[in-house]
Design an enzyme around this catalytic site. Structure first.
Site: not given
Length: 417
Positions: A97, A100, A160, A262
């Site tokens: 992720s 992202k 997320s 993140k």
């Protein structure tokens, strides 16, 4: 159940304590054999035990860089983009992720340019819709429902959400596949040379890769270019459709200097984390890829950031508003022009390291010269090793002399006067 476990554990410890003297030689023997095993065997043993072997730095600007149990890691100075220490920084690995960050960055770019508006409504297709599977992160958008761009941006960054990422990708590019092309184009523009995106989420795909260095470059771009939206990366929770979810970045809850960015996790990618921390006047970006647990990615990030802040400091090679040189100008109304820096200049260097500067001027400088024109460069070095360089600019206009004065100057130049 817990009492029984503790009783059994205590009994085991007591038994172990009773037999230590009789097995001490055997323990030493096994330890010697383990130490003699090749590194590959130790690595395999560590991975089978659910941990990663410590990975030492292969580049470091200061001594004592930590060895971290991950497949790749990196520490970058935000201001200069200089890598302070790293290990395996350029190997393409599954980013999970962390992908992202690029998805959110493209949304932020579209908001800044006016291509998207904060209250634009985005429809959730069946492809984007999350069916509530426990195997993926979801914002839990309703099928065929609509959400604003800003809600989706928070759903991507804080929760997320795979559904949020797919929905905005389809809204911006028509399909997730077409959006991935935009992601790759932006990666190329930023200089992410070991990255290839296949989707907007980071869900596993053998062709979906990025490196620690590239992800740090992306994080730096987000902090630098998305100032209006960057505070979202520090938000600890977001509630949508009656469902409140917390940010998975554990450092946001324990370190007030951390304000992003993140987390990521899949079976192939392991546990990943990109972090930014600002202490006093220094901001550092850390990247941890493929470690063995959520706790490990937080701990390793703390270790790496602490080492960076303890071992580096800001240096100002030349004060602002200082005339560094006065190069000669041919055929001008004046013979010289003051030269200096266009902006304040700071470097991040190992603590106590001295910095020297040298000036290189453009040869045969002729009028007219405009204020702010680049007329050379200043190079910073330490112990004979170049550290960085910045443009040297004219601090005043120099008009071109009239015909008679230019002729006289040309004559005097010919005769060496």
């Amino acid at each position: 159940m817990h009492t029984k476990f503790l009783t059994n554990a205590a009994l085991a410890l007591a038994i172990a304590g009773a037999v230590v003297p009789s097995v001490s030689f055997a323990a030493q023997h096994h330890a010697a054999k383990a130490a003699a095993k090749p590194a590959a065997h130790r690595k395999a043993a560590a991975e089978s035990a659910g941990t990663m072997p410590p990975l030492p730095a292969d580049t470091s600007l200061a001594s004592g860089a930590p060895a971290l149990p991950a497949k790749a890691w990196l520490l970058m100075d935000f201001d200069s983009g200089e890598v302070l220490a790293s290990a395996n920084a350029d190997e393409p690995l599954p980013p999970a992720s962390l992908t992202k960050m690029m998805t959110s960055f493209l949304v932020e770019e579209a908001l800044r340019s006016g291509k998207l508006k904060k209250d634009d409504l985005v429809t959730v297709s069946e492809h984007a819709w999350c069916r509530g599977s426990s195997t993926e992160s979801c914002m839990y958008l309703p099928l065929h429902g609509q959400a604003t761009v800003m809600d989706l941006l928070r759903g991507i960054i804080v929760q997320s959400g795979n559904d949020a990422s797919k929905a905005v990708a389809e809204h911006m590019a028509g399909s997730e596949e077409a959006f991935a092309k935009l992601m790759n184009a932006e990666a190329k523009r930023l200089g992410m040379t070991h990255t290839h995106f296949v989707n907007a989420t980071g869900l596993p795909d053998p062709d979906h890769k990025s490196s620690a260095r590239d992800l740090a470059i992306l994080a730096r771009a987000i902090i630098r270019d998305s100032a209006e939206y960057y505070p979202i990366y520090a938000e600890r929770e977001f509630k949508y459709n009656g469902i409140k979810q917390g940010n998975r970045n554990a450092l946001l809850y324990t370190d007030p200097t951390v304000d992003g960015l993140k987390t990521g996790h899949t079976e192939a990618a392991g546990f990943c984390l990109v972090t930014s921390s600002k202490r006093n006047n220094m901001r550092l970006i850390s990247v941890i890829l493929n470690t063995h647990s959520a706790q490990a990615r937080a701990d390793e990030s703390r270790t790496l950031l602490a080492w960076g802040f303890n071992n580096f400091e800001k240096a100002t090679p030349i004060p602002a508003n200082t005339a560094i040189a006065t190069p000669k100008v041919s055929y001008g109304k004046v013979e010289t022009v003051p030269a200096g820096l266009a902006a304040p200049w700071t470097l991040t260097v190992p603590r106590g390291q001295s910095v020297q500067t040298s000036v290189q001027l453009k040869p045969n400088l002729e009028a007219p010269v405009a204020k702010g024109a680049v007329i050379g460069k200043v190079i910073a070095s330490s112990n004979g090793k170049p550290l960085a360089e910045v443009p040297l600019v004219a601090q005043a206009d120099v008009e071109r002399a009239g015909f008679m004065l230019r002729t006289w100057q040309h004559v005097t130049k010919l005769f060496g006067k």
